[in-house]
Design a protein around this motif. Structure first.
Motif, PDB file in Angstrom:
ATOM      1  N   LYS A  75      -5.638   2.230   4.192  1.00  0.00           N
ATOM      2  CA  LYS A  75      -5.250   2.668   2.956  1.00  0.00           C
ATOM      3  C   LYS A  75      -6.168   2.090   1.555  1.00  0.00           C
ATOM      4  O   LYS A  75      -6.763   1.012   1.892  1.00  0.00           O
ATOM      5  N   TYR A 120       2.335  -5.681  -4.870  1.00  0.00           N
ATOM      6  CA  TYR A 120       3.299  -5.157  -4.375  1.00  0.00           C
ATOM      7  C   TYR A 120       4.017  -4.431  -3.252  1.00  0.00           C
ATOM      8  O   TYR A 120       4.926  -4.404  -2.801  1.00  0.00           O
ATOM      9  N   GLU A 121       2.184  -3.827  -2.969  1.00  0.00           N
ATOM     10  CA  GLU A 121       2.889  -2.955  -1.938  1.00  0.00           C
ATOM     11  C   GLU A 121       3.530  -3.680  -0.900  1.00  0.00           C
ATOM     12  O   GLU A 121       4.535  -2.791  -0.090  1.00  0.00           O
ATOM     13  N   LEU A 167      -2.718  -1.771   6.897  1.00  0.00           N
ATOM     14  CA  LEU A 167      -3.196  -1.303   5.664  1.00  0.00           C
ATOM     15  C   LEU A 167      -4.785  -1.156   5.355  1.00  0.00           C
ATOM     16  O   LEU A 167      -5.271  -0.746   4.504  1.00  0.00           O
ATOM     17  N   ASP A 215      -2.947  -3.920  -6.318  1.00  0.00           N
ATOM     18  CA  ASP A 215      -1.499  -3.104  -5.888  1.00  0.00           C
ATOM     19  C   ASP A 215      -0.885  -3.773  -4.706  1.00  0.00           C
ATOM     20  O   ASP A 215      -0.130  -3.576  -4.786  1.00  0.00           O
ATOM     21  N   LEU A 235      -6.378   1.591  -2.411  1.00  0.00           N
ATOM     22  CA  LEU A 235      -5.481   0.905  -3.079  1.00  0.00           C
ATOM     23  C   LEU A 235      -6.476   0.032  -3.554  1.00  0.00           C
ATOM     24  O   LEU A 235      -7.276  -0.984  -3.764  1.00  0.00           O
ATOM     25  N   THR A 258       7.831  -2.906   0.667  1.00  0.00           N
ATOM     26  CA  THR A 258       7.640  -2.719   2.320  1.00  0.00           C
ATOM     27  C   THR A 258       8.590  -4.170   3.297  1.00  0.00           C
ATOM     28  O   THR A 258       9.535  -3.600   3.634  1.00  0.00           O
TER      29      THR A 258
END
Length: 119
Positions: free
Chosen positions: A61, A70-71, A58, A67, A63, A75
C-alpha cells in the motif's frame, strides 16, 4: 482485510506490538517502524496470524505516514468490537527522520525486546 475474530474473556486488557511494519509513502519512499495496539476486550480479539498477514500486506500500500495509524485502527474496528482502542506507530523514514503517530485512545507504550521480557 478482515481479521478473524477470536473469543476471549471480556474486560481483558490487551497490548500487541509488531516491529515489522513496512509500507510505502505516496512518493514511493519506504517507511519502516513498529505498531502498538492497545484495547480492552469486549469478549473478543483478533487472530494473531491474520494480524501478521495484515501488517505484511501493508507493504503493497501507498499511504501518507500520518494516515497509517488510522488505517490500522479502521481495520481492527471493522473486524472486532473493542473498548478504548488506541494505535501508536513509530516510524523511521529514509534519512533518519523519526515520527510517532497515534490514533484513538491514548496509552503508554510498553517497550519489549523479546517475548520473555517482563517490566
Amino acid at each position: 482485510m478482515q481479521l478473524q475474530k477470536v473469543d476471549i474473556v471480556k474486560n481483558t486488557k490487551l497490548q500487541y506490538l509488531s516491529h515489522e511494519l513496512l509500507f510505502l509513502a505516496k512518493s514511493g519512499q519506504p517507511y519502516r517502524g513498529s505498531v502498538y495496539v492497545n484495547f480492552m476486550s469486549l469478549g473478543e480479539t483478533f487472530n494473531l496470524l491474520d494480524f501478521k498477514k495484515y501488517i505484511t500486506s501493508l507493504r503493497d500500500k501507498k499511504l501518507n505516514a500520518e494516515d497509517i495509524a488510522y488505517e490500522i485502527f479502521l481495520t481492527i474496528t471493522k473486524s472486532i468490537e473493542t473498548q478504548n482502542l488506541g494505535i501508536v506507530v513509530d516510524l523511521t523514514a529514509r534519512g533518519g527522520i523519526q515520527q510517532r503517530i497515534s490514533y484513538g485512545n491514548e496509552f503508554n507504550v510498553v517497550h519489549k525486546e523479546n517475548i520473555f521480557q517482563v517490566r
